[in-house]
Design a protein around this motif. Sequence first.
Motif, PDB file in Angstrom:
ATOM      1  N   THR A 122       0.829  -1.205   0.000  1.00 26.83           N
ATOM      2  CA  THR A 122       0.000   0.000   0.000  1.00 26.83           C
ATOM      3  C   THR A 122       0.866   1.258   0.000  1.00 26.83           C
ATOM      4  N   TRP A 123       1.903   1.226   0.789  1.00 29.55           N
ATOM      5  CA  TRP A 123       2.808   2.374   0.859  1.00 29.55           C
ATOM      6  C   TRP A 123       3.498   2.598  -0.497  1.00 29.55           C
ATOM      7  N   GLU A 124       3.974   1.530  -1.099  1.00 29.17           N
ATOM      8  CA  GLU A 124       4.627   1.662  -2.406  1.00 29.17           C
ATOM      9  C   GLU A 124       3.675   2.264  -3.436  1.00 29.17           C
ATOM     10  N   GLU A 125       2.438   1.798  -3.391  1.00 34.05           N
ATOM     11  CA  GLU A 125       1.427   2.330  -4.313  1.00 34.05           C
ATOM     12  C   GLU A 125       1.212   3.813  -4.091  1.00 34.05           C
ATOM     13  N   LEU A 126       1.151   4.177  -2.811  1.00 36.50           N
ATOM     14  CA  LEU A 126       0.896   5.585  -2.497  1.00 36.50           C
ATOM     15  C   LEU A 126       2.034   6.461  -2.997  1.00 36.50           C
ATOM     16  N   VAL A 127       3.246   6.018  -2.780  1.00 35.05           N
ATOM     17  CA  VAL A 127       4.399   6.800  -3.233  1.00 35.05           C
ATOM     18  C   VAL A 127       4.337   6.970  -4.750  1.00 35.05           C
ATOM     19  N   ALA A 128       4.006   5.897  -5.441  1.00 32.44           N
ATOM     20  CA  ALA A 128       3.888   5.966  -6.895  1.00 32.44           C
ATOM     21  C   ALA A 128       2.791   6.943  -7.301  1.00 32.44           C
ATOM     22  N   SER A 129       1.661   6.887  -6.616  1.00 36.27           N
ATOM     23  CA  SER A 129       0.546   7.779  -6.933  1.00 36.27           C
ATOM     24  C   SER A 129       0.919   9.237  -6.725  1.00 36.27           C
ATOM     25  N   VAL A 130       1.570   9.496  -5.605  1.00 34.80           N
ATOM     26  CA  VAL A 130       1.940  10.880  -5.309  1.00 34.80           C
ATOM     27  C   VAL A 130       2.967  11.371  -6.315  1.00 34.80           C
ATOM     28  N   ASN A 131       3.924  10.538  -6.636  1.00 28.95           N
ATOM     29  CA  ASN A 131       4.929  10.961  -7.614  1.00 28.95           C
ATOM     30  C   ASN A 131       4.294  11.267  -8.964  1.00 28.95           C
ATOM     31  N   GLN A 132       3.327  10.450  -9.327  1.00 31.24           N
ATOM     32  CA  GLN A 132       2.648  10.696 -10.600  1.00 31.24           C
ATOM     33  C   GLN A 132       1.875  12.010 -10.559  1.00 31.24           C
ATOM     34  N   THR A 133       1.177  12.213  -9.470  1.00 25.43           N
ATOM     35  CA  THR A 133       0.327  13.398  -9.356  1.00 25.43           C
ATOM     36  C   THR A 133       1.130  14.680  -9.250  1.00 25.43           C
ATOM     37  N   THR A 134       2.248  14.591  -8.589  1.00 20.62           N
ATOM     38  CA  THR A 134       2.999  15.814  -8.328  1.00 20.62           C
ATOM     39  C   THR A 134       4.193  15.987  -9.268  1.00 20.62           C
TER      40      THR A 134
END
Lengths: 111, 111
Positions: free
Chosen positions: A94-106
């Motif tokens: 879940t954490w890895e996914e979140l980091v990926a999501s944030v990096n994509q968004t930002t």
Amino acid sequence: MNIERVKSQMRKGVLEYCILSIISKDEVYASDILQTLKDAKLIVVEGTLYPLLTRLKNDGLLNYRWEESTSGPPRKYYGLTEMGQKFLQEMDATWEELVASVNQTTSKTKK
Amino acid sequence: MNIERVKSQMRKGVLEYCILSIISKDEVYASDILQTLKDAKLIVVEGTLYPLLTRLKNDGLLNYRWEESTSGPPRKYYGLTEMGQKFLQEMDATWEELVASVNQTTSKTKK
DNA sequence: CCCAGTACTTTGCAATACAAGGTATCATAA
DNA sequence: TTATGATACCTTGTATTGCAAAGTACTGGG
């Protein structure tokens, strides 16, 4: 609105994850956990940690045993249950996914 | 306790950061933001986004202008204020710090 | 005129980090 | 024995905030 509030807010989401992870490495009691979090600049106070540990225990992710101390009252040493270990693995993902999501968004690229 | 709750919890902390970042790239209205977040697998619903936008606006980080639409009611297009831009920079740093902290805490090396 | 689609808003609830204060245990020293 | 300080665990009250669900309002087509 200040940046401290934001830091606190971001911290919230990963607290349980970090705590489970710390416990997975070694049997520890509350003060050990506080110290480890502090070392990692994730400031947490007692009033946050204790209820959280109780909650994780009630959810069956943790167990503990009492151990006498030579320098004060007895301590609760926490360990992960089998369920806790499985849960921690899910939290890793879940954490890895979140980091990926944030990096994509930002990402600095204009869409 | 289920993993969905954890995901939601982790999401909370970075929502404002992601939203400010999205707005910094382009003037957008609520549906644009929802779509971008959805693309990044950061599911958010209207009831979460609108109050949050209002809060950020009241804090002076955002402003908006009304724009007519050919396919429905007028839209609020949001943009970052100067203060919002500064704040976003601080959030960038805060996020980096958090990632470092979590990586340190959850590293697989036994302490 | 109603209906479907789009957009923005509001209300009530539940979860939870935190501040602050409380209780209990142990060792040391007067 | 009593007082003190350090350590450890627990509880209470508050404020924040994401979310579900329902509401309001504008537009164009049948």
